[in-house]
Design a protein around this motif. Sequence first.
Motif, PDB file in Angstrom:
ATOM      1  N   VAL A  23     -83.362 -40.386  32.800  1.00  0.00           N
ATOM      2  CA  VAL A  23     -83.520 -40.650  31.363  1.00  0.00           C
ATOM      3  C   VAL A  23     -82.383 -40.015  30.565  1.00  0.00           C
ATOM      4  O   VAL A  23     -81.815 -40.638  29.652  1.00  0.00           O
ATOM      5  CB  VAL A  23     -84.883 -40.127  30.872  1.00  0.00           C
ATOM      6  N   GLU A  24     -82.007 -38.775  30.922  1.00  0.00           N
ATOM      7  CA  GLU A  24     -80.981 -38.071  30.145  1.00  0.00           C
ATOM      8  C   GLU A  24     -79.577 -38.624  30.404  1.00  0.00           C
ATOM      9  O   GLU A  24     -78.734 -38.612  29.502  1.00  0.00           O
ATOM     10  CB  GLU A  24     -81.030 -36.575  30.439  1.00  0.00           C
ATOM     11  N   ILE A  25     -79.314 -39.075  31.617  1.00  0.00           N
ATOM     12  CA  ILE A  25     -78.004 -39.691  31.885  1.00  0.00           C
ATOM     13  C   ILE A  25     -77.853 -40.960  31.048  1.00  0.00           C
ATOM     14  O   ILE A  25     -76.822 -41.165  30.388  1.00  0.00           O
ATOM     15  CB  ILE A  25     -77.837 -40.007  33.385  1.00  0.00           C
ATOM     16  N   ILE A  26     -78.879 -41.796  31.054  1.00  0.00           N
ATOM     17  CA  ILE A  26     -78.830 -43.025  30.255  1.00  0.00           C
ATOM     18  C   ILE A  26     -78.716 -42.682  28.770  1.00  0.00           C
ATOM     19  O   ILE A  26     -77.878 -43.227  28.039  1.00  0.00           O
ATOM     20  CB  ILE A  26     -80.075 -43.890  30.518  1.00  0.00           C
ATOM     21  N   GLY A  27     -79.551 -41.745  28.321  1.00  0.00           N
ATOM     22  CA  GLY A  27     -79.525 -41.344  26.922  1.00  0.00           C
ATOM     23  C   GLY A  27     -78.217 -40.696  26.510  1.00  0.00           C
ATOM     24  O   GLY A  27     -77.701 -40.936  25.415  1.00  0.00           O
ATOM     25  N   GLY A  28     -77.657 -39.871  27.408  1.00  0.00           N
ATOM     26  CA  GLY A  28     -76.396 -39.207  27.097  1.00  0.00           C
ATOM     27  C   GLY A  28     -75.244 -40.176  26.977  1.00  0.00           C
ATOM     28  O   GLY A  28     -74.393 -40.046  26.091  1.00  0.00           O
ATOM     29  N   LEU A  29     -75.223 -41.177  27.872  1.00  0.00           N
ATOM     30  CA  LEU A  29     -74.151 -42.188  27.820  1.00  0.00           C
ATOM     31  C   LEU A  29     -74.270 -43.052  26.562  1.00  0.00           C
ATOM     32  O   LEU A  29     -73.263 -43.375  25.920  1.00  0.00           O
ATOM     33  CB  LEU A  29     -74.207 -43.068  29.070  1.00  0.00           C
ATOM     34  N   LEU A  30     -75.496 -43.416  26.203  1.00  0.00           N
ATOM     35  CA  LEU A  30     -75.688 -44.266  25.034  1.00  0.00           C
ATOM     36  C   LEU A  30     -75.448 -43.513  23.721  1.00  0.00           C
ATOM     37  O   LEU A  30     -74.934 -44.086  22.760  1.00  0.00           O
ATOM     38  CB  LEU A  30     -77.099 -44.856  25.041  1.00  0.00           C
ATOM     39  N   SER A  31     -75.835 -42.220  23.694  1.00  0.00           N
ATOM     40  CA  SER A  31     -75.701 -41.456  22.452  1.00  0.00           C
ATOM     41  C   SER A  31     -74.350 -40.764  22.318  1.00  0.00           C
ATOM     42  O   SER A  31     -73.947 -40.390  21.227  1.00  0.00           O
ATOM     43  CB  SER A  31     -76.810 -40.401  22.366  1.00  0.00           C
ATOM     44  N   LEU A  36     -76.593 -33.542  26.152  1.00  0.00           N
ATOM     45  CA  LEU A  36     -77.599 -34.306  26.878  1.00  0.00           C
ATOM     46  C   LEU A  36     -77.147 -34.603  28.309  1.00  0.00           C
ATOM     47  O   LEU A  36     -77.925 -34.476  29.263  1.00  0.00           O
ATOM     48  CB  LEU A  36     -77.873 -35.616  26.135  1.00  0.00           C
ATOM     49  N   LEU A  37     -75.880 -34.975  28.474  1.00  0.00           N
ATOM     50  CA  LEU A  37     -75.350 -35.230  29.818  1.00  0.00           C
ATOM     51  C   LEU A  37     -75.317 -33.949  30.650  1.00  0.00           C
ATOM     52  O   LEU A  37     -75.631 -33.965  31.845  1.00  0.00           O
ATOM     53  CB  LEU A  37     -73.943 -35.824  29.720  1.00  0.00           C
ATOM     54  N   VAL A 118     -86.726 -34.735  23.572  1.00  0.00           N
ATOM     55  CA  VAL A 118     -88.164 -34.466  23.488  1.00  0.00           C
ATOM     56  C   VAL A 118     -88.855 -34.849  24.795  1.00  0.00           C
ATOM     57  O   VAL A 118     -89.704 -34.107  25.307  1.00  0.00           O
ATOM     58  CB  VAL A 118     -88.794 -35.229  22.299  1.00  0.00           C
ATOM     59  N   VAL A 119     -88.487 -35.990  25.362  1.00  0.00           N
ATOM     60  CA  VAL A 119     -89.039 -36.405  26.661  1.00  0.00           C
ATOM     61  C   VAL A 119     -88.705 -35.359  27.725  1.00  0.00           C
ATOM     62  O   VAL A 119     -89.562 -34.961  28.528  1.00  0.00           O
ATOM     63  CB  VAL A 119     -88.487 -37.787  27.073  1.00  0.00           C
ATOM     64  N   GLY A 120     -87.455 -34.897  27.722  1.00  0.00           N
ATOM     65  CA  GLY A 120     -87.040 -33.876  28.687  1.00  0.00           C
ATOM     66  C   GLY A 120     -87.798 -32.580  28.518  1.00  0.00           C
ATOM     67  O   GLY A 120     -88.196 -31.939  29.501  1.00  0.00           O
ATOM     68  N   LEU A 121     -88.033 -32.168  27.272  1.00  0.00           N
ATOM     69  CA  LEU A 121     -88.748 -30.922  27.009  1.00  0.00           C
ATOM     70  C   LEU A 121     -90.180 -30.988  27.539  1.00  0.00           C
ATOM     71  O   LEU A 121     -90.660 -30.048  28.179  1.00  0.00           O
ATOM     72  CB  LEU A 121     -88.759 -30.642  25.505  1.00  0.00           C
ATOM     73  N   LEU A 122     -90.875 -32.097  27.294  1.00  0.00           N
ATOM     74  CA  LEU A 122     -92.257 -32.239  27.763  1.00  0.00           C
ATOM     75  C   LEU A 122     -92.336 -32.190  29.290  1.00  0.00           C
ATOM     76  O   LEU A 122     -93.220 -31.545  29.865  1.00  0.00           O
ATOM     77  CB  LEU A 122     -92.839 -33.556  27.240  1.00  0.00           C
ATOM     78  N   LEU A 153     -85.106 -24.791  27.691  1.00  0.00           N
ATOM     79  CA  LEU A 153     -84.319 -24.247  26.584  1.00  0.00           C
ATOM     80  C   LEU A 153     -83.197 -25.203  26.204  1.00  0.00           C
ATOM     81  O   LEU A 153     -82.899 -25.399  25.011  1.00  0.00           O
ATOM     82  CB  LEU A 153     -83.725 -22.892  26.965  1.00  0.00           C
ATOM     83  N   SER A 154     -82.575 -25.815  27.219  1.00  0.00           N
ATOM     84  CA  SER A 154     -81.532 -26.805  26.944  1.00  0.00           C
ATOM     85  C   SER A 154     -82.094 -27.927  26.082  1.00  0.00           C
ATOM     86  O   SER A 154     -81.455 -28.360  25.111  1.00  0.00           O
ATOM     87  CB  SER A 154     -80.991 -27.399  28.250  1.00  0.00           C
ATOM     88  N   SER A 155     -83.302 -28.383  26.419  1.00  0.00           N
ATOM     89  CA  SER A 155     -83.921 -29.467  25.667  1.00  0.00           C
ATOM     90  C   SER A 155     -84.213 -29.047  24.232  1.00  0.00           C
ATOM     91  O   SER A 155     -84.029 -29.827  23.292  1.00  0.00           O
ATOM     92  CB  SER A 155     -85.220 -29.913  26.352  1.00  0.00           C
ATOM     93  N   VAL A 156     -84.657 -27.782  24.055  1.00  0.00           N
ATOM     94  CA  VAL A 156     -84.910 -27.279  22.700  1.00  0.00           C
ATOM     95  C   VAL A 156     -83.623 -27.283  21.885  1.00  0.00           C
ATOM     96  O   VAL A 156     -83.596 -27.709  20.720  1.00  0.00           O
ATOM     97  CB  VAL A 156     -85.519 -25.863  22.751  1.00  0.00           C
ATOM     98  N   ALA A 157     -82.538 -26.800  22.508  1.00  0.00           N
ATOM     99  CA  ALA A 157     -81.248 -26.766  21.816  1.00  0.00           C
ATOM    100  C   ALA A 157     -80.781 -28.179  21.460  1.00  0.00           C
ATOM    101  O   ALA A 157     -80.265 -28.420  20.356  1.00  0.00           O
ATOM    102  CB  ALA A 157     -80.214 -26.068  22.692  1.00  0.00           C
TER     103      ALA A 157
END
Length: 306
Positions: A23-31, A36-37, A118-122, A153-157
């Motif tokens: 999820v984060e790889i896809i999100g990081g590339l798109l954003s 995130l990456l 948020v998805v990553g944090l949960l 913590l990374s997700s919070v940041a």
Amino acid sequence: MKSKITGQRFLAVTLLNVLITVVEIIGGLLSGSLALLSDAFHNMGDSFSIILGYVAQQLGGKSENRKQTYGYRRAEILSALTNSLLLLVIAIFLIGEAIQRLGHPEHINGRLMLVVAVVGLLANFASAALLHSGSHDSLNVKATYLHVLSDALSSVAVIIGGIILSFVNIPWLDPLLTIGVAIYIGLEALPIISQTIKILMQSSPDLDYDNITADLKGVAGVNDVHHVHAWMIDENHIIFSAHLNCDDLRLSEVEGIYSQVEQILREKYHICHITIQAEYGRGRDENLFNTPVDKQHMINDKDNDK
């Protein structure tokens, strides 16, 4: 008692980390978010660390045999060291990437970055809950647990950065958050690296040797203690050996002394494996850690001359 994390829990945490990574790889590339990456690659490393931690725990639970007379508990220490070193390498890599990004800032899609974080944090909170029970008793599980907590913590940041970037375009915020998270990851890894190296180098555990000496000399028939060695198999198992100068006793009487000494060391000092050698006059010129008294005086005299 040392709690064990079940294979089902390790599997669940691994699957959660793989899901977060994708999820984060896809999100990081798109954003366009480096934070995130970097968190995605951190999670990818965590998946490996969790699998390694589980394998080490299973191996560490094997019984002693002719090839490994102390068992396989050191496997968990090696796993903890490997995982912590991996955390440190990831932290250094993230800092390097963030510094490069500071020189060439890019536009970030803050809203997408926020949703993915948020998805990553949960998912990270769920993983941490699964590992929490074993994190206090095992360096191996603690190292894996810290991987997951550092991800949280990374997700919070990233969430904080996503909220800000949703309203204000601050190009340097994303790499700055990455550097902050990386520093935290490194600082969390260093104490585990230090402790595991001490165990592997057979450094002495934190014992009150003066009190141990006094307690053992308080046993009837024991006159002195010398040639003491103490080390750890893992963070929960202390090995101890010592020579005791005793009265000129029969072997059956010495066995009674052994029982009293072992009871003191197990109950008061939580030592699990004890080897005692009884002597009459042998070793009287040695101090507690096996340096002859006259040699120790020579060492002290040289030190005083400096």
